[in-house]
Design an enzyme around this catalytic site. Sequence first.
Site, PDB file in Angstrom:
ATOM      1  CE  LYS A 102      69.467  27.097  53.031  1.00 14.11           C
ATOM      2  NZ  LYS A 102      70.753  27.215  53.727  1.00 14.11           N
ATOM      3  NE  ARG A 151      77.807  21.581  47.964  1.00 14.28           N
ATOM      4  CZ  ARG A 151      77.350  21.944  49.172  1.00 14.28           C
ATOM      5  NH1 ARG A 151      76.354  22.820  49.296  1.00 14.28           N
ATOM      6  NH2 ARG A 151      77.885  21.437  50.279  1.00 14.28           N
ATOM      7  N   GLY A 177      75.587  30.373  56.321  1.00 13.81           N
ATOM      8  CA  GLY A 177      76.769  29.624  56.738  1.00 13.81           C
ATOM      9  C   GLY A 177      77.412  28.869  55.583  1.00 13.81           C
ATOM     10  CB  SER A 199      80.745  19.620  58.862  1.00 16.41           C
ATOM     11  OG  SER A 199      80.546  20.805  58.107  1.00 16.41           O
ATOM     12  CG  ASP A 210      69.908  21.618  57.188  1.00 20.75           C
ATOM     13  OD1 ASP A 210      70.569  21.889  58.214  1.00 20.75           O
ATOM     14  OD2 ASP A 210      70.352  21.799  56.027  1.00 20.75           O
ATOM     15  CE  LYS A 257      73.435  22.252  61.326  1.00 19.23           C
ATOM     16  NZ  LYS A 257      74.400  22.177  60.217  1.00 19.23           N
ATOM     17  NE  ARG A 267      67.875  25.251  62.556  1.00 21.96           N
ATOM     18  CZ  ARG A 267      68.254  25.129  61.293  1.00 21.96           C
ATOM     19  NH1 ARG A 267      68.710  23.969  60.846  1.00 21.96           N
ATOM     20  NH2 ARG A 267      68.169  26.149  60.468  1.00 21.96           N
TER      21      ARG A 267
HETATM   22  C1  S3P Z   1      75.105  22.285  54.133  1.00 21.48           C
HETATM   23  C2  S3P Z   1      75.593  21.458  55.103  1.00 21.48           C
HETATM   24  C3  S3P Z   1      75.007  21.340  56.449  1.00 21.48           C
HETATM   25  C4  S3P Z   1      73.597  21.924  56.501  1.00 21.48           C
HETATM   26  C5  S3P Z   1      73.506  23.247  55.815  1.00 21.48           C
HETATM   27  C6  S3P Z   1      73.905  23.130  54.350  1.00 21.48           C
HETATM   28  C7  S3P Z   1      75.779  22.336  52.824  1.00 21.48           C
HETATM   29  O1  S3P Z   1      75.806  22.047  57.364  1.00 21.48           O
HETATM   30  O2  S3P Z   1      73.163  22.057  57.835  1.00 21.48           O
HETATM   31  O3  S3P Z   1      72.206  23.777  55.888  1.00 21.48           O
HETATM   32  O4  S3P Z   1      75.192  22.882  51.859  1.00 21.48           O
HETATM   33  O5  S3P Z   1      76.911  21.839  52.731  1.00 21.48           O
HETATM   34  P1  S3P Z   1      77.039  21.345  58.161  1.00 21.48           P
HETATM   35  O6  S3P Z   1      78.064  20.990  57.174  1.00 21.48           O
HETATM   36  O7  S3P Z   1      77.499  22.419  59.103  1.00 21.48           O
HETATM   37  O8  S3P Z   1      76.424  20.170  58.867  1.00 21.48           O
END
Ligand code: S3P
Length: 437
Positions: free
Chosen positions: A24, A29, A97, A170, A318, A345, A349
């Site tokens: 994902k 990206r 997100g 993050s 995750d 999240k 969770r």
């Molecule tokens: C992600 C980063 C993570 C992850 C999300 C996907 C990404 O989030 O939990 O499912 O693709 O950069 P955080 O950056 O909030 O930890």
Amino acid sequence: MSDTRFKVSPGGQLTGRLRVPGDKSISHRSIMLGSLANGVTEVSGFLEGADSLATLQAFRAMGVEVTGPDNGHVTIQGVGLRGLQAPAQALDLGNSGTSMRLMSGLLAGQSFDVTLTGDASLSSRPMQRVVEPLSRMGAHITTTHAGTAPLVIRGGEVLHGIDYAMPIASAQVKSCLLLAGLYADGTTCITEPAPTRDHTERMLSGMGYPLRSESGRVCLEGGHRLNAIAIDVPTDISSAAFFLAGACIAPGSDLVLEHVGMNPTRTGVLTILQQMGAAIEVSNRRDVGGEPVADLHVHPAELKGIEIDPALVPLAIDEFPALFVAAACARGRTVLTGAEELRVKESDRIQVMADGLQQLGIDATPTHDGMIIVGGSLTAGRVDSHGDHRIAMAFAMAALRSQGEIEILDCENVNTSFPGFADLAAQTGLSIVSGGP
Ligand code: S3P
């Protein structure tokens, strides 16, 4: 709340060879950077889930010609860093997100205004973590009083590079700022408190964008160009995690997961399961387009409870729903700390998993930053996933060891990351039926 429910009969074993859908994070990206590149980006292995499709639609709405997805193939006619057009209406990013946080960075540098919206879950998630550093760069973004979406991003602002030490580990914040940095004067540097997934850095480099990356710090200058490339998306270790945990806990399992993304910033789930005693063989390691992949062969094992090293948390962020189910089937106590991020999240969770495990007779105690789980036997029961895809899939796997049927509510969002989960799980040996009440 959606009406899709999973009903999973107890027992069974996971066998065979399978490929879970595409990663994902990398799929998102590929659309974003492919759109901003010069030339045609060909993507294979793209995740056709609602989250990455939300990103794809958003770029179409900004004038990018995207063909597909067709069996994981997507063709993107890149428009270059300055070629996006104002969308006719707000961009609805659904449950995603990653779409919202990464896109807020690259949209802060455009000449047009744009509004980003999402569903109820996304509209309750913290956005100040990106808005605050973007504002320091000169962006103009408004949120609700609570610091949540809708995000209203004003175009035409001049961005300046900043040197930013992230207060939380993050990858979404890091990637957001790197994407804003493409449009900023001068240098943007980000320091992370712990390693997080580095797919953005890898893809930027793959597209020829100059970037300096050294232990926990990454810097780039604005104004260079991205050159289109072919992107072969590995399968998602976060989706593989449910099958890994399932095959570990279900006696008689013998499962091979093919072509799994093995980026070292993502493999915490393997380390944690192996520390618990899992039997996972990694073979056929290779590289696809700058990302490592491998095949994983899993046999069941007698798992034991452990204290999870907090340093592993961002590397498995995750995968905790699946890991909590493994811990519920392990001998002894598993203790997780340092994982407060799990509370923000797609659902909380920590609370939602603790509630569900308790519902199934497990001694699970939520703490402010983690959980204490004492392994035991899982009873039949009904659990509420609260619309969180990963919670729904984790509890589906719990049925492999439960004494009766597990019914899981509100499973529609499994389609955000893992379309076809129930069918693939059924083919592999889980007695799962997906349907209405
Ligand atoms: C992600 C980063 C993570 C992850 C999300 C996907 C990404 O989030 O939990 O499912 O693709 O950069 P955080 O950056 O909030 O930890």
